[in-house]
Motif scaffolding. Structure first.
Motif, mmCIF file in Angstrom:
data_model
loop_
_atom_site.group_PDB
_atom_site.id
_atom_site.type_symbol
_atom_site.label_atom_id
_atom_site.label_comp_id
_atom_site.label_asym_id
_atom_site.label_seq_id
_atom_site.Cartn_x
_atom_site.Cartn_y
_atom_site.Cartn_z
ATOM 1 N N UNK A 43 0.819 -1.223 0.000
ATOM 2 C CA UNK A 43 0.000 0.000 0.000
ATOM 3 C C UNK A 43 0.857 1.280 0.000
ATOM 4 N N UNK A 44 2.169 1.117 0.077
ATOM 5 C CA UNK A 44 3.056 2.280 0.031
ATOM 6 C C UNK A 44 4.484 1.793 -0.186
ATOM 7 N N UNK A 45 5.307 2.686 -0.738
ATOM 8 C CA UNK A 45 6.719 2.327 -0.892
ATOM 9 C C UNK A 45 7.563 3.583 -1.066
ATOM 10 N N UNK A 46 8.858 3.414 -0.812
ATOM 11 C CA UNK A 46 9.855 4.427 -1.149
ATOM 12 C C UNK A 46 10.951 3.777 -1.980
ATOM 13 N N UNK A 47 11.552 4.569 -2.864
ATOM 14 C CA UNK A 47 12.829 4.185 -3.464
ATOM 15 C C UNK A 47 13.841 5.240 -3.041
ATOM 16 N N UNK A 48 14.995 4.780 -2.574
ATOM 17 C CA UNK A 48 16.029 5.649 -2.027
ATOM 18 C C UNK A 48 17.318 5.422 -2.793
ATOM 19 N N UNK A 49 17.953 6.495 -3.209
ATOM 20 C CA UNK A 49 19.227 6.441 -3.923
ATOM 21 C C UNK A 49 20.322 6.833 -2.953
ATOM 22 N N UNK A 50 21.233 5.906 -2.700
ATOM 23 C CA UNK A 50 22.272 6.126 -1.693
ATOM 24 C C UNK A 50 23.340 7.069 -2.216
ATOM 25 N N UNK A 51 23.847 7.887 -1.335
ATOM 26 C CA UNK A 51 24.928 8.803 -1.669
ATOM 27 C C UNK A 51 25.128 9.761 -0.523
ATOM 28 N N UNK A 52 25.897 10.799 -0.731
ATOM 29 C CA UNK A 52 26.100 11.827 0.291
ATOM 30 C C UNK A 52 25.944 13.199 -0.353
ATOM 31 N N UNK A 53 24.736 13.758 -0.327
ATOM 32 C CA UNK A 53 23.544 13.253 0.358
ATOM 33 C C UNK A 53 22.846 12.147 -0.429
ATOM 34 N N UNK A 54 21.928 11.460 0.233
ATOM 35 C CA UNK A 54 21.072 10.486 -0.441
ATOM 36 C C UNK A 54 19.809 11.187 -0.931
ATOM 37 N N UNK A 55 19.087 10.503 -1.824
ATOM 38 C CA UNK A 55 17.844 11.055 -2.379
ATOM 39 C C UNK A 55 16.698 10.079 -2.161
ATOM 40 N N UNK A 56 15.572 10.594 -1.700
ATOM 41 C CA UNK A 56 14.326 9.833 -1.737
ATOM 42 C C UNK A 56 13.715 10.120 -3.094
ATOM 43 N N UNK A 57 13.812 9.159 -3.994
ATOM 44 C CA UNK A 57 13.382 9.384 -5.377
ATOM 45 C C UNK A 57 11.865 9.312 -5.512
ATOM 46 N N UNK A 58 11.254 8.286 -4.916
ATOM 47 C CA UNK A 58 9.804 8.115 -5.002
ATOM 48 C C UNK A 58 9.263 7.803 -3.618
ATOM 49 N N UNK A 59 8.166 8.443 -3.264
ATOM 50 C CA UNK A 59 7.379 8.080 -2.086
ATOM 51 C C UNK A 59 5.932 8.009 -2.563
ATOM 52 N N UNK A 60 5.372 6.818 -2.532
ATOM 53 C CA UNK A 60 4.006 6.615 -3.035
ATOM 54 C C UNK A 60 3.166 5.931 -1.963
#
Length: 203
Positions: free
Chosen positions: A114-131
């Motif tokens: 019912x929900x998900x995140x995709x996170x791209x690791x790095x410094x800084x990191x990015x939350x690419x999708x939050x649905x």
């Protein structure tokens, strides 16, 4: 007679670039959206996200097992949003899951994602999708997913996280991000110019 719909040209200019904005608006472009880049510092206080909202469970997103469910939820959540173009599950997986970090998470009600995140690791990191499934919005799911990402990233020594959001997001996302500590880093103006196109006769 076949009439072709007019194509539209888009460009993006930093919100503070007055000369750049004057240049493109002088050529007929008009503003249609503002895109915000938000950021948040991470520290030792971000180590415990707490439990998901009552009745829900969470686990790491599995690139193979979950692709059909998260792709379908992405389409359901974002179709109709400015600039969103649905693609097939395989192309979506290549674009969004090939680089997804272990902090990427799915939330389930029984066995349903019912929900998900995709996170791209790095410094800084990015939350690419939050649905979040529309049926589950405003129940604390998005806030918990954000805090979970903060905790996971902070535990790996990451000191900052960023995301991008439409300033006119219809679901109150900008307010939700502000409540968990995100602040605007920069803004971009998205402008468009419809291109005239002729018609032709097909015999």
């Amino acid at each position: 007679m076949l009439f072709r719909s007019a194509p539209v040209l888009h460009t993006e200019v930093a919100a503070g670039d007055a000369a750049g904005l004057a240049l493109v608006t002088g050529r007929g472009f008009r503003e249609v959206r503002r895109l915000l880049h938000l950021e948040r510092a991470l520290d030792h206080g971000d180590t415990d996200p707490g439990q998901p909202p009552a009745g829900l469970v969470a686990r790491a997103l599995d690139r193979d097992r979950d692709v059909a469910a998260v792709h379908a939820l992405d389409v359901a959540c974002f179709t109709g949003s400015f600039g969103y173009e649905p693609v097939g599950a395989d192309e979506w997986r290549r674009s969004h899951l090939s680089e997804a970090d272990a902090a990427s998470t799915v939330v389930l009600d029984d066995q349903e994602v019912i929900a998900f995140t995709t996170v791209l690791h790095g410094e800084p990191s990015w939350i690419e999708i939050l649905a979040v499934d529309p049926r589950w919005r405003r129940r604390g799911v998005a806030t918990w997913l954000l805090r979970h990402a903060f905790a996971d990233l902070a535990s790996h020594g990451v000191t900052g996280v960023r995301l991008a959001v439409d300033a006119t997001n219809a679901h109150g996302a900008t307010g939700a991000y502000a409540r968990v500590g995100f602040r605007e880093r920069r803004a971009f103006v998205i402008l468009e110019l419809p291109l005239s196109v002729g018609s032709r006769r097909d015999d």
